[in-house]
Design a protein around this motif. Structure first.
Motif, PDB file in Angstrom:
ATOM      1  N   SER A  17       0.938  -1.597  -0.208  1.00  0.00           N
ATOM      2  CA  SER A  17      -0.416  -0.040   0.055  1.00  0.00           C
ATOM      3  C   SER A  17       1.234   1.366   0.004  1.00  0.00           C
ATOM      4  O   SER A  17       1.752   1.447   0.508  1.00  0.00           O
ATOM      5  CB  SER A  17      -0.645   0.373   1.427  1.00  0.00           C
ATOM      6  N   ALA A  18       0.490   2.775  -0.885  1.00  0.00           N
ATOM      7  CA  ALA A  18       1.118   3.454  -0.823  1.00  0.00           C
ATOM      8  C   ALA A  18      -0.119   4.780  -1.309  1.00  0.00           C
ATOM      9  O   ALA A  18      -0.782   4.915  -1.904  1.00  0.00           O
ATOM     10  CB  ALA A  18       2.067   3.639  -1.831  1.00  0.00           C
ATOM     11  N   SER A  19       0.495   5.778  -0.946  1.00  0.00           N
ATOM     12  CA  SER A  19       0.058   6.599  -1.324  1.00  0.00           C
ATOM     13  C   SER A  19       0.296   8.033  -2.977  1.00  0.00           C
ATOM     14  O   SER A  19       1.644   7.694  -2.793  1.00  0.00           O
ATOM     15  CB  SER A  19      -0.260   7.978   0.364  1.00  0.00           C
ATOM     16  N   TRP A  20      -0.180   7.860  -3.576  1.00  0.00           N
ATOM     17  CA  TRP A  20       0.063   8.777  -4.900  1.00  0.00           C
ATOM     18  C   TRP A  20      -0.352  10.530  -4.977  1.00  0.00           C
ATOM     19  O   TRP A  20      -1.828  10.605  -5.013  1.00  0.00           O
ATOM     20  CB  TRP A  20      -0.080   7.801  -5.943  1.00  0.00           C
ATOM     21  N   ASP A  21       0.505  11.165  -4.755  1.00  0.00           N
ATOM     22  CA  ASP A  21      -0.156  12.634  -5.406  1.00  0.00           C
ATOM     23  C   ASP A  21       0.936  12.532  -6.611  1.00  0.00           C
ATOM     24  O   ASP A  21       2.238  13.868  -5.476  1.00  0.00           O
ATOM     25  CB  ASP A  21       0.644  13.136  -3.396  1.00  0.00           C
ATOM     26  N   GLY A  22      -0.212  12.987  -7.334  1.00  0.00           N
ATOM     27  CA  GLY A  22       1.260  13.436  -9.031  1.00  0.00           C
ATOM     28  C   GLY A  22       0.322  14.068  -9.263  1.00  0.00           C
ATOM     29  O   GLY A  22      -0.529  15.038  -9.445  1.00  0.00           O
ATOM     30  N   GLU A  23       0.248  13.832 -11.149  1.00  0.00           N
ATOM     31  CA  GLU A  23      -0.672  15.123 -11.262  1.00  0.00           C
ATOM     32  C   GLU A  23      -0.774  13.677 -12.679  1.00  0.00           C
ATOM     33  O   GLU A  23       0.042  13.225 -13.506  1.00  0.00           O
ATOM     34  CB  GLU A  23       0.258  16.124 -12.041  1.00  0.00           C
ATOM     35  N   TRP A  24      -2.160  14.447 -13.012  1.00  0.00           N
ATOM     36  CA  TRP A  24      -2.781  13.299 -14.879  1.00  0.00           C
ATOM     37  C   TRP A  24      -3.249  14.392 -15.867  1.00  0.00           C
ATOM     38  O   TRP A  24      -4.195  15.551 -15.198  1.00  0.00           O
ATOM     39  CB  TRP A  24      -3.730  12.205 -14.038  1.00  0.00           C
ATOM     40  N   ALA A  25      -3.260  14.395 -16.930  1.00  0.00           N
ATOM     41  CA  ALA A  25      -3.107  15.529 -17.732  1.00  0.00           C
ATOM     42  C   ALA A  25      -3.189  16.911 -17.161  1.00  0.00           C
ATOM     43  O   ALA A  25      -4.626  17.576 -17.691  1.00  0.00           O
ATOM     44  CB  ALA A  25      -5.268  14.785 -18.237  1.00  0.00           C
ATOM     45  N   GLY A  26      -2.130  17.102 -16.571  1.00  0.00           N
ATOM     46  CA  GLY A  26      -2.260  18.561 -15.844  1.00  0.00           C
ATOM     47  C   GLY A  26      -2.556  18.690 -14.685  1.00  0.00           C
ATOM     48  O   GLY A  26      -2.923  20.408 -14.813  1.00  0.00           O
ATOM     49  N   ARG A  27      -3.872  18.005 -14.244  1.00  0.00           N
ATOM     50  CA  ARG A  27      -4.200  18.036 -12.554  1.00  0.00           C
ATOM     51  C   ARG A  27      -3.832  17.193 -11.478  1.00  0.00           C
ATOM     52  O   ARG A  27      -3.794  16.169 -12.030  1.00  0.00           O
ATOM     53  CB  ARG A  27      -5.754  17.793 -13.369  1.00  0.00           C
ATOM     54  N   PRO A  28      -4.178  17.796 -10.533  1.00  0.00           N
ATOM     55  CA  PRO A  28      -3.480  16.908  -9.255  1.00  0.00           C
ATOM     56  C   PRO A  28      -4.607  15.565  -9.335  1.00  0.00           C
ATOM     57  O   PRO A  28      -5.571  15.657  -9.933  1.00  0.00           O
ATOM     58  CB  PRO A  28      -3.719  17.489  -8.221  1.00  0.00           C
ATOM     59  N   MET A  29      -3.944  14.353  -8.982  1.00  0.00           N
ATOM     60  CA  MET A  29      -3.764  13.627  -8.637  1.00  0.00           C
ATOM     61  C   MET A  29      -4.113  12.930  -7.489  1.00  0.00           C
ATOM     62  O   MET A  29      -2.652  12.881  -7.278  1.00  0.00           O
ATOM     63  CB  MET A  29      -4.645  12.284  -9.479  1.00  0.00           C
ATOM     64  N   ARG A  30      -4.686  12.515  -6.392  1.00  0.00           N
ATOM     65  CA  ARG A  30      -4.713  12.064  -4.799  1.00  0.00           C
ATOM     66  C   ARG A  30      -5.167  10.743  -5.144  1.00  0.00           C
ATOM     67  O   ARG A  30      -6.095  10.226  -4.690  1.00  0.00           O
ATOM     68  CB  ARG A  30      -4.818  13.377  -4.201  1.00  0.00           C
ATOM     69  N   CYS A  31      -4.205   9.475  -4.250  1.00  0.00           N
ATOM     70  CA  CYS A  31      -4.752   8.344  -4.334  1.00  0.00           C
ATOM     71  C   CYS A  31      -4.296   7.745  -3.499  1.00  0.00           C
ATOM     72  O   CYS A  31      -3.072   7.697  -3.548  1.00  0.00           O
ATOM     73  CB  CYS A  31      -5.009   8.039  -6.272  1.00  0.00           C
ATOM     74  N   HIS A  32      -5.410   6.316  -2.068  1.00  0.00           N
ATOM     75  CA  HIS A  32      -4.862   5.936  -1.472  1.00  0.00           C
ATOM     76  C   HIS A  32      -4.658   4.286  -2.383  1.00  0.00           C
ATOM     77  O   HIS A  32      -5.323   4.592  -2.606  1.00  0.00           O
ATOM     78  CB  HIS A  32      -5.619   5.787  -0.233  1.00  0.00           C
ATOM     79  N   LEU A  33      -3.283   3.859  -2.630  1.00  0.00           N
ATOM     80  CA  LEU A  33      -2.667   2.784  -3.345  1.00  0.00           C
ATOM     81  C   LEU A  33      -3.327   1.304  -2.361  1.00  0.00           C
ATOM     82  O   LEU A  33      -2.541   1.842  -1.704  1.00  0.00           O
ATOM     83  CB  LEU A  33      -1.742   2.723  -4.039  1.00  0.00           C
ATOM     84  N   PHE A  34      -3.390   0.413  -2.835  1.00  0.00           N
ATOM     85  CA  PHE A  34      -3.977  -1.277  -1.888  1.00  0.00           C
ATOM     86  C   PHE A  34      -3.711  -2.189  -3.095  1.00  0.00           C
ATOM     87  O   PHE A  34      -4.501  -1.808  -3.686  1.00  0.00           O
ATOM     88  CB  PHE A  34      -5.247  -1.007  -1.134  1.00  0.00           C
TER      89      PHE A  34
END
Length: 172
Positions: A103-120
């Motif tokens: 598990s991890a968290s991803w605080d990234g960007e997609w298509a020029g917008r922020p994308m924040r997701c907890h991954l399981f």
């Protein structure tokens, strides 16, 4: 009204629900869950290419069958649901279901917008048939960890960025 998905706080706790389009447009924290499918002997893993019509990470490769967590849904249930939808693998999560892997968290960007997701991520040993959901999976094949690592060593190879966050914990 569009599809509703669970909204999380930065710490990984569910706090509500919002339309998927709003979550993506505003970069709200949400969660996704996926399953790494390994052959019964553990020597190979299933890699697939997403269709060009996917809303997020279209045409990219992945080694997790997965998707976003719905309102009131726990990540394991979401992972089992997505495994059935994307790869046609129907299992009972309580008896022979996937085991927690990473598990991890991803605080990234997609298509020029922020994308924040907890991954399981979960792992399942499986040797049965695989049936792609044609709207989501364009192609798939079995690779060894070494073969996937070789592809991942090329940073230009189109592999979904959120799974890249987890990959070192998933490969042997």
């Amino acid at each position: 009204m569009g599809e509703m998905i669970a909204v999380y706080d930065r710490a990984g706790r569910p706090i509500g629900a919002e339309e998927r389009s709003v979550v993506y447009a505003e970069g709200l924290w949400h969660a996704s869950a996926g399953v790494l499918v390994r052959s019964g002997d553990g020597e190979r893993l299933y890699v697939h290419r997403r269709t060009e019509t996917k809303a997020v990470f279209a045409g990219m490769h992945d080694c997790l069958a997965g998707g976003v967590v719905g309102p009131g849904e726990d990540p394991l249930t979401a992972a089992v649901r997505e495994l059935g939808e994307e790869l046609g693998i129907e299992i009972d999560e309580n008896e022979d279901g996937p085991l927690p892997l990473a598990s991890a968290s991803w605080d990234g960007e997609w298509a020029g917008r922020p994308m924040r997701c907890h991954l399981f991520a979960y792992e399942l040993r499986y040797d049965g048939p695989i049936r792609h959901q044609i709207e989501e999976i364009a192609a798939g094949w079995w690779w060894t960890d070494t073969e996937l690592r070789a592809r991942l060593s090329d940073p230009t190879w189109p592999f979904v960025p959120d799974t890249r966050v987890l990959i070192s914990d998933m490969l042997g």
